[in-house]
Enzyme design. Structure first.
Site, PDB file in Angstrom:
ATOM      1  N   GLU A   1      54.262  86.234  10.430  1.00 50.94           N
ATOM      2  CA  GLU A   1      53.174  85.144  10.191  1.00 50.94           C
ATOM      3  C   GLU A   1      53.599  84.849   8.998  1.00 50.94           C
ATOM      4  O   GLU A   1      53.502  83.766   8.977  1.00 50.94           O
ATOM      5  CB  GLU A   1      52.245  86.209   9.902  1.00 50.94           C
TER       6      GLU A   1
ATOM      7  N   GLU B   1      51.046  94.294  16.384  1.00 51.72           N
ATOM      8  CA  GLU B   1      50.237  95.000  15.717  1.00 51.72           C
ATOM      9  C   GLU B   1      49.283  95.703  17.390  1.00 51.72           C
ATOM     10  O   GLU B   1      48.576  96.807  16.643  1.00 51.72           O
ATOM     11  CB  GLU B   1      48.744  94.212  15.138  1.00 51.72           C
TER      12      GLU B   1
ATOM     13  N   ALA C   1      53.214  94.190   7.426  1.00 52.51           N
ATOM     14  CA  ALA C   1      52.602  94.731   6.557  1.00 52.51           C
ATOM     15  C   ALA C   1      52.485  96.727   5.943  1.00 52.51           C
ATOM     16  O   ALA C   1      53.389  97.630   6.247  1.00 52.51           O
ATOM     17  CB  ALA C   1      50.523  95.614   6.779  1.00 52.51           C
TER      18      ALA C   1
ATOM     19  N   GLY D   1      53.196  90.617   9.502  1.00 50.04           N
ATOM     20  CA  GLY D   1      52.623  90.224   8.377  1.00 50.04           C
ATOM     21  C   GLY D   1      53.830  89.492   8.233  1.00 50.04           C
ATOM     22  O   GLY D   1      54.305  88.137   7.676  1.00 50.04           O
TER      23      GLY D   1
END
Length: 255
Positions: free
Chosen positions: A109, A129, A61, A106
């Site tokens: 993911e 994270e 991110a 991300g």
């Protein structure tokens, strides 16, 4: 644009292009959702490759953007964040992630949303994270555990550590490891081969497997049964069975 959709040989490439590390900011997330839905609708797209370029898949991110968000802002944004990734997971066609360099947070993911993952020998994947005082928020706690099992998922999520390509392959996080300069070509070849197959049957197979993983066996069997019977109404089924009887297995052409 930070994400583009390019189509060749029935394969749509969703290309991330936000220098230098393909950080997934809000604008990129929204564009990804828009183009994933377009790829799902387009008849000329029969399979999809998700690709970040030769150097990096996606490093995660946009932390600076997230740092400026308070609790209220993230409450309002979290669903849209997940929806952008879910749009990729729900493309009703085969999807392969071509992973080069970093696929973190991300980025990891996003790779998890594919049906198949081909990684470069120099790839590094992880869910860091926890090192920010957070947990994965774009599907990592759910898709990673379903893919590699809860213990291995907790190891990666609890520690935030990165895994190299060989370990990622060993634990089932990626499916194939190849030289870095071959990642996209092999991903495209995998997708192009499936793009020649029976589109509706592939869609049915994907939905049956994915639905079965999210529900009980009886419900999954009902989905499978309905799709199986329904495919008997398709031209592809007629073509496939006719070819089998007349020419032998594996010779049917569905385009």
């Amino acid at each position: 644009m930070t994400v583009s959709l390019e189509v060749a040989e029935g394969v749509g490439t969703l290309r991330l292009d936000r220098p230098s590390m393909n950080a997934l900011d809000i604008a990129t997330q929204d564009r990804l959702k828009e183009l994933a839905e377009e790829a799902g609708r387009r008849e000329d797209v029969r399979a999809v490759v998700v690709y970040g370029g030769e150097k990096v898949f996606a490093a995660g991110a946009d932390i600076k953007e997230m740092q400026a968000m308070d609790h209220t802002a993230m409450v309002l944004r979290a669903r849209a964040l997940q929806d952008s990734f879910t749009a990729v997971a729900r493309i009703p066609k085969p999807v392969v992630a071509a992973v080069t360099g970093y696929a973190l947070g991300g980025g990891c993911e996003l790779a998890l949303c594919a049906d198949f993952r081909i990684a470069a020998e120099n790839a590094k994947l992880g869910q860091p994270e926890i090192l920010l005082g957070l947990i994965p928020g774009a599907g990592g706690t759910q898709r990673l555990a379903r893919l590699v099992g809860p213990s291995k998922a907790k190891d990666l999520i609890f520690t935030g550590r990165m895994v190299k390509a060989d370990e990622a392959e060993r634990i089932g996080l990626v499916d194939r490891v190849v030289p870095a300069d071959e990642v996209y070509a092999q991903a495209h070849a995998w997708a192009a081969k499936l793009a020649q197959g029976p589109a509706l049957a592939l869609r049915a197979a994907k939905e049956a497997v994915d639905t079965g993983l999210e529900t009980d066996v009886d419900t999954g069997l009902a989905v499978e049964r309905n799709w199986f019977a329904g495919l008997f109404a398709t031209e592809d089924r007629e073509r496939g069975m006719r070819s089998f009887v007349e020419e032998g297995p594996g010779k049917a052409k569905f385009l």
